[in-house]
Design an enzyme around this catalytic site. Sequence first.
Site, PDB file in Angstrom:
ATOM      1  N   ILE A  64       0.914  -1.047   0.097  1.00 20.20           N
ATOM      2  CA  ILE A  64      -0.195   0.204  -0.355  1.00 20.20           C
ATOM      3  C   ILE A  64       0.699   1.165  -0.245  1.00 20.20           C
ATOM      4  CG2 ILE A  64      -1.444   1.116   1.547  1.00 20.20           C
ATOM      5  CD1 ILE A  64      -2.711  -1.536   2.738  1.00 20.20           C
ATOM      6  N   CYS A  65       0.412   2.010  -0.800  1.00 19.01           N
ATOM      7  CA  CYS A  65       0.741   3.778  -0.824  1.00 19.01           C
ATOM      8  C   CYS A  65      -0.329   4.674  -0.653  1.00 19.01           C
ATOM      9  CB  CYS A  65       2.207   3.648  -1.515  1.00 19.01           C
ATOM     10  SG  CYS A  65       1.569   3.339  -4.406  1.00 19.01           S
ATOM     11  N   ARG A  66       0.304   6.141  -1.259  1.00 19.34           N
ATOM     12  CA  ARG A  66      -0.416   7.154  -1.224  1.00 19.34           C
ATOM     13  C   ARG A  66      -1.347   6.587  -2.846  1.00 19.34           C
ATOM     14  NH1 ARG A  66      -1.571  12.371  -3.443  1.00 19.34           N
ATOM     15  NH2 ARG A  66       0.154  11.983  -4.878  1.00 19.34           N
ATOM     16  N   MET A  92      -3.666   4.480  -0.385  1.00 16.34           N
ATOM     17  CA  MET A  92      -4.836   5.252   0.019  1.00 16.34           C
ATOM     18  C   MET A  92      -5.746   6.228  -0.366  1.00 16.34           C
ATOM     19  SD  MET A  92      -3.775   2.983   3.167  1.00 16.34           S
ATOM     20  CE  MET A  92      -5.059   4.235   4.497  1.00 16.34           C
TER      21      MET A  92
END
Length: 100
Positions: A64-66, A92
């Site tokens: 997961i990242c932005r 996210m």
Amino acid sequence: MELKIISPEEVKQLLKEGKNISLIDVREDEEVAEGKIPEAVHIKMGEIPERLDEIDKEKEHIIICRSGRRSENVSLFLMDQGYKVKNMEGGMLAYGDHNS
């Protein structure tokens, strides 16, 4: 081999069902400080290579990242190292409210 992807909705559903899934958040400290998925482990993208021993090769991990771009790079790197991974598409930003 093609990188597998998973949607934020699917991740939310798995968590809601209480599934034992491994989430790895590769964002920077200040991004994570704004909120992360409580179940996620935070390993910054730049630290992934030196912290590989913390990542279980037997399990599948959701990265997961932005926005989904850094996590895609990390996922491809981990795949090259022989790990089972999925990239959370949209990151996210797409996951929405971090605390729900």
